[in-house]
Design a protein around this motif. Structure first.
Motif, PDB file in Angstrom:
ATOM      1  N   ARG B 301     -46.515  40.053  20.037  1.00  0.00           N
ATOM      2  CA  ARG B 301     -47.913  39.626  19.956  1.00  0.00           C
ATOM      3  C   ARG B 301     -48.501  40.042  18.611  1.00  0.00           C
ATOM      4  NH1 ARG B 301     -48.302  41.757  25.226  1.00  0.00           N
ATOM      5  NH2 ARG B 301     -49.380  43.567  24.341  1.00  0.00           N
ATOM      6  N   GLY B 302     -49.459  39.244  18.147  1.00  0.00           N
ATOM      7  CA  GLY B 302     -50.127  39.565  16.888  1.00  0.00           C
ATOM      8  C   GLY B 302     -51.614  39.305  16.975  1.00  0.00           C
ATOM      9  N   THR B 303     -52.350  39.910  16.077  1.00  0.00           N
ATOM     10  CA  THR B 303     -53.786  39.667  15.977  1.00  0.00           C
ATOM     11  C   THR B 303     -54.102  39.293  14.531  1.00  0.00           C
ATOM     12  OG1 THR B 303     -54.079  42.049  15.744  1.00  0.00           O
ATOM     13  CG2 THR B 303     -54.498  41.117  17.922  1.00  0.00           C
ATOM     14  N   PRO B 304     -55.290  38.731  14.277  1.00  0.00           N
ATOM     15  CA  PRO B 304     -55.585  38.198  12.942  1.00  0.00           C
ATOM     16  C   PRO B 304     -55.374  39.202  11.811  1.00  0.00           C
ATOM     17  CG  PRO B 304     -57.258  37.503  14.486  1.00  0.00           C
ATOM     18  CD  PRO B 304     -56.377  38.448  15.228  1.00  0.00           C
ATOM     19  N   ALA B 305     -54.871  38.677  10.708  1.00  0.00           N
ATOM     20  CA  ALA B 305     -54.693  39.492   9.508  1.00  0.00           C
ATOM     21  C   ALA B 305     -56.057  39.985   9.023  1.00  0.00           C
ATOM     22  CB  ALA B 305     -54.018  38.657   8.417  1.00  0.00           C
ATOM     23  N   THR B 306     -56.038  41.095   8.293  1.00  0.00           N
ATOM     24  CA  THR B 306     -57.285  41.621   7.735  1.00  0.00           C
ATOM     25  C   THR B 306     -57.682  40.787   6.518  1.00  0.00           C
ATOM     26  OG1 THR B 306     -56.223  43.122   6.180  1.00  0.00           O
ATOM     27  CG2 THR B 306     -56.551  43.940   8.430  1.00  0.00           C
ATOM     28  N   ASP B 307     -58.875  41.017   6.000  1.00  0.00           N
ATOM     29  CA  ASP B 307     -59.330  40.220   4.853  1.00  0.00           C
ATOM     30  C   ASP B 307     -59.039  40.910   3.519  1.00  0.00           C
ATOM     31  OD1 ASP B 307     -61.131  42.221   4.961  1.00  0.00           O
ATOM     32  OD2 ASP B 307     -62.895  40.972   5.330  1.00  0.00           O
ATOM     33  N   SER B 308     -58.159  41.918   3.546  1.00  0.00           N
ATOM     34  CA  SER B 308     -57.816  42.555   2.270  1.00  0.00           C
ATOM     35  C   SER B 308     -56.300  42.646   2.085  1.00  0.00           C
ATOM     36  CB  SER B 308     -58.459  43.939   2.170  1.00  0.00           C
ATOM     37  OG  SER B 308     -58.242  44.664   3.336  1.00  0.00           O
ATOM     38  N   TYR B 309     -55.918  42.718   0.820  1.00  0.00           N
ATOM     39  CA  TYR B 309     -54.534  43.010   0.462  1.00  0.00           C
ATOM     40  C   TYR B 309     -54.409  44.493   0.151  1.00  0.00           C
ATOM     41  CZ  TYR B 309     -53.447  38.043  -0.452  1.00  0.00           C
ATOM     42  OH  TYR B 309     -53.228  36.697  -0.356  1.00  0.00           O
ATOM     43  N   LYS B 310     -53.267  45.066   0.485  1.00  0.00           N
ATOM     44  CA  LYS B 310     -52.980  46.405  -0.006  1.00  0.00           C
ATOM     45  C   LYS B 310     -52.614  46.307  -1.485  1.00  0.00           C
ATOM     46  CE  LYS B 310     -50.439  50.630   0.848  1.00  0.00           C
ATOM     47  NZ  LYS B 310     -49.421  51.336   1.631  1.00  0.00           N
ATOM     48  N   VAL B 311     -53.062  47.280  -2.256  1.00  0.00           N
ATOM     49  CA  VAL B 311     -52.751  47.319  -3.687  1.00  0.00           C
ATOM     50  C   VAL B 311     -52.036  48.632  -3.970  1.00  0.00           C
ATOM     51  CG1 VAL B 311     -53.679  47.231  -6.034  1.00  0.00           C
ATOM     52  CG2 VAL B 311     -54.823  45.980  -4.188  1.00  0.00           C
ATOM     53  N   SER B 312     -50.928  48.525  -4.661  1.00  0.00           N
ATOM     54  CA  SER B 312     -50.153  49.699  -5.034  1.00  0.00           C
ATOM     55  C   SER B 312     -50.382  49.966  -6.522  1.00  0.00           C
ATOM     56  CB  SER B 312     -48.675  49.415  -4.744  1.00  0.00           C
ATOM     57  OG  SER B 312     -47.899  50.497  -5.099  1.00  0.00           O
ATOM     58  N   ILE B 313     -50.971  51.119  -6.817  1.00  0.00           N
ATOM     59  CA  ILE B 313     -51.318  51.456  -8.201  1.00  0.00           C
ATOM     60  C   ILE B 313     -50.520  52.694  -8.609  1.00  0.00           C
ATOM     61  CG2 ILE B 313     -53.220  52.199  -9.726  1.00  0.00           C
ATOM     62  CD1 ILE B 313     -55.085  50.671  -7.707  1.00  0.00           C
ATOM     63  N   ALA B 314     -50.044  52.699  -9.854  1.00  0.00           N
ATOM     64  CA  ALA B 314     -49.342  53.874 -10.372  1.00  0.00           C
ATOM     65  C   ALA B 314     -50.039  54.338 -11.640  1.00  0.00           C
ATOM     66  CB  ALA B 314     -47.882  53.543 -10.658  1.00  0.00           C
ATOM     67  N   TYR B 315     -50.162  55.653 -11.791  1.00  0.00           N
ATOM     68  CA  TYR B 315     -50.801  56.186 -13.006  1.00  0.00           C
ATOM     69  C   TYR B 315     -50.009  57.372 -13.534  1.00  0.00           C
ATOM     70  CZ  TYR B 315     -52.863  59.759  -9.925  1.00  0.00           C
ATOM     71  OH  TYR B 315     -53.040  60.777  -9.026  1.00  0.00           O
ATOM     72  N   ARG B 316     -50.082  57.547 -14.864  1.00  0.00           N
ATOM     73  CA  ARG B 316     -49.361  58.636 -15.524  1.00  0.00           C
ATOM     74  C   ARG B 316     -49.905  59.976 -15.055  1.00  0.00           C
ATOM     75  NH1 ARG B 316     -46.690  56.384 -20.116  1.00  0.00           N
ATOM     76  NH2 ARG B 316     -47.628  54.399 -20.681  1.00  0.00           N
ATOM     77  N   ASP B 317     -49.003  60.892 -14.734  1.00  0.00           N
ATOM     78  CA  ASP B 317     -49.453  62.167 -14.181  1.00  0.00           C
ATOM     79  C   ASP B 317     -48.581  63.309 -14.698  1.00  0.00           C
ATOM     80  OD1 ASP B 317     -50.961  63.902 -12.633  1.00  0.00           O
ATOM     81  OD2 ASP B 317     -49.660  63.672 -10.894  1.00  0.00           O
TER      82      ASP B 317
END
Lengths: 138, 444
Positions: B301-317
């Motif tokens: 079973r499934g329910t409606p997708a959300t209205d956002s995309y996941k974003v994967s961000i990388a930064y120098r550390d």
């Protein structure tokens, strides 16, 4: 007579990372085992077991320079998947930085499931009904 | 009922390079998927592209594609879906086309992009804070150090590419499960709000996305794996109604244990597994045994997708380094701890973070599993992390001296000074779907 059993005799599992968090799935071999684990293997019990590993983003040993150990609160959430006799634990901030920043050998928590399955448990009276060979994987 | 067979031959960049060849040979597949992008792979690819505008994709894919060409000759209908494009799917596609042309193969290649938000980040930032999903911090705090920012696209652009006649679809960042959902949508023409079927295909995609992990790899009852040389790769036979069977091309196959271990792998709430396509309910599926190496999965079973995309961000550390020495003889753990502490002190530096571990003495779960008493051999591992590259370089020079100036029984220093690596920290965030435009380009 006291019986010494570990979690791994009643369940199998797998663990992995989600950023700085890890999940550990514990999957009972039998319905009887799942019913018992639902009561026994609480989020609190798992949090207590792994308590020494919740150390923020720093190391697991006190810094030789400062002698301090950064700690962070232990947060464990348990989810249930009764269709597969599974309990899924999400352990927040247990990876000391996760894949990108952790200085531990197991940056991604790959071995945490095996560590949890080594947990000693207080064997229930009907534990014999919960062992793997009672219900071969179908 | 119509079914399609989708197999996955690669679970991450660095996975076995023969597995996809074997799977294509033996699997009788309609679709071969190849997954290359872990959470932080994009930051590595972003730097490669920075150095060379023609790079920035998972190069392993081109080697695999070259070795697949004889199979593609024999299997004209086999299609390939891969996220090997990484930070530069167009360059990857052009190289792939050269390989196919050299083998005299005519295949239509499509490029899916639009996931790369870095060029638009400053324009988006005022209205879209990209707040860290874990800490709530705003991205502006690390903005100057960001090296990559990619939205996880869904199945729709993959299905669109297939509808435009693509035989090979090369994407940047898409959700792993969407590599499977895309061809299913194309083949069955499911509606975009057919949540139960989208959920079913997402379960199938999630199960096969890590390759061998669902068919013997990591299996807790590993003693029952007869042959570890050829562990096999998984495939699903997905039916129009969303039900599927899952098996593998070699090895122990898929059973209830291998399947359930992978079903819950890297999952939070199993009743709400978020993908760009659907919110899948893993607790709804029913499992049944077909034979010793095949399982049937149905009733997702499934329910409606959300209205956002996941974003994967990388930064120098900052910078990190990690080195090892082997410590043998009586009191190995005590000597290792002593040597590790001395090593750090001899650098004359105070590091932002440091760690001393005794591998063999419970380091995988520090403090949880007590080391066995009386160990006579452990591996000392010392690691540091600091903004100052020169401090980390200084640290790497203190391993070798311990061979002559440490406690007795120090050995294993043969590979030279540890390498200094730049750290790319991970910043998960969300962005509204409406601001991300996935694009499909079919190469001429």
């Amino acid at each position: 007579m006291k019986l010494f059993l570990n979690l791994g005799s009643l369940a199998h599992g797998r663990s992995g990372d989600k950023g700085n968090h890890a999940n550990i799935a514990v999957i009972a071999y039998t319905q009887a085992g799942y019913d018992w684990l639902r009561g026994y293997l609480t989020a609190e019990r798992v949090a207590q077991y792994f308590a020494p590993m919740f150390v923020g983003h720093v190391s697991n040993v006190p810094s030789p320079q400062t002698g301090t150990l950064e700690t962070c609160p232990t947060k464990v959430v348990r989810y249930e998947a009764p269709n597969v006799w599974g309990l899924n634990f999400l352990l927040y901030d247990i990876l000391a930085g996760g894949a990108s920043r952790s200085l531990r050998i197991d940056t991604q928590g790959k071995t945490l499931a095996l560590t949890l399955l080594r947990m000693d448990i207080d064997a229930p009276p009907n534990f014999a009904d919960m062992l793997r060979d009672k219900e071969k994987p179908s | 009922m119509k079914t399609i067979r989708i197999g996955n031959g690669c679970g991450f960049w660095g996975d076995n390079i023969d597995a996809p060849i074997r799977l294509a040979q033996r699997g009788n597949l309609d679709y071969l998927t190849l997954e290359y992008l872990a959470e932080l792979t994009m930051s590595i690819l972003a730097l490669q592209k920075e150095r060379d505008a023609e790079k920035g994709y998972a190069g392993d894919f081109l080697d695999v594609l070259g070795r697949l060409t004889p199979i593609l000759q024999q299997q004209p209908s086999l299609k390939i879906i891969t996220n090997a494009g990484g930070m530069n799917p167009a360059a990857c596609a052009h190289r792939a086309q050269e390989i196919l042309q050299k083998a005299a193969l005519t295949r239509r290649i499509a490029v899916v992009s639009g996931d790369d938000l870095l060029p638009r980040l400053d324009a988006l930032l005022p209205e879209h804070p990209f707040a860290n999903l874990d800490t709530g911090e705003l991205l502006t705090t690390v903005r100057p150090r960001v090296v990559s920012a990619n939205a996880y696209l869904g199945a729709k652009p993959i299905a669109d590419a297939l509808a435009q006649g693509a035989d090979i679809v090369i994407t940047g960042r898409v959700a792993d499960a969407s590599l499977t959902v895309g061809p299913a949508l194309h083949e069955f023409g499911w509606a975009w709000d057919d949540w139960d079927r989208l959920s079913a295909a997402s379960v199938a995609g999630h199960l096969i996305e890590c390759g061998a992990q669902v068919c013997g790899g990591l299996w807790c009852n590993w003693q029952e794996v007869a042959d570890w040389t050829d562990i096999g790769s998984p495939f699903v036979d997905l039916a129009e109604d969303g039900s599927f069977t899952i098996s593998s091309d070699a090895g122990p196959g898929v059973n209830r244990e291998t399947l359930t271990e992978q079903l819950l792998y890297e999952v939070g709430d199993p009743a709400r597994y978020l993908t760009p396509d659907v919110v899948a309910d893993f607790t709804s599926v029913s499992l049944a045994k077909v034979d010793a190496r095949t399982m049937r999965v149905h009733a997702a079973r499934g329910t409606p997708a959300t209205d956002s995309y996941k974003v994967s961000i990388a930064y120098r550390d900052g910078f990190t380094a990690s080195g090892t020495l082997t410590i043998a003889g009586p009191d190995a753990v005590i000597k290792a701890q002593l040597a590790g502490a001395a090593l750090l002190q001899r650098t004359g530096q105070t590091f932002e973070r440091s760690n001393v571990e005794c591998l063999g003495g419970g380091a995988c779960a520090p403090g949880v599993i007590a080391p066995i008493k009386g160990l006579t051999e452990v591996v000392l591992r010392v690691s540091v992390h600091d903004r100052r590259k020169e401090a980390v370089e200084r640290f790497t020079k203190e391993f070798a001296p311990l061979v002559t100036s440490g406690p007795p029984g120090v050995t294993g220093y043969t590979t030279g000074r540890p390498a200094v690596r730049e750290v790319f920290a991970y910043w998960p965030a969300l962005v509204e779907k409406s601001v991300v435009q996935a694009t499909v380009e079919v190469l001429p």
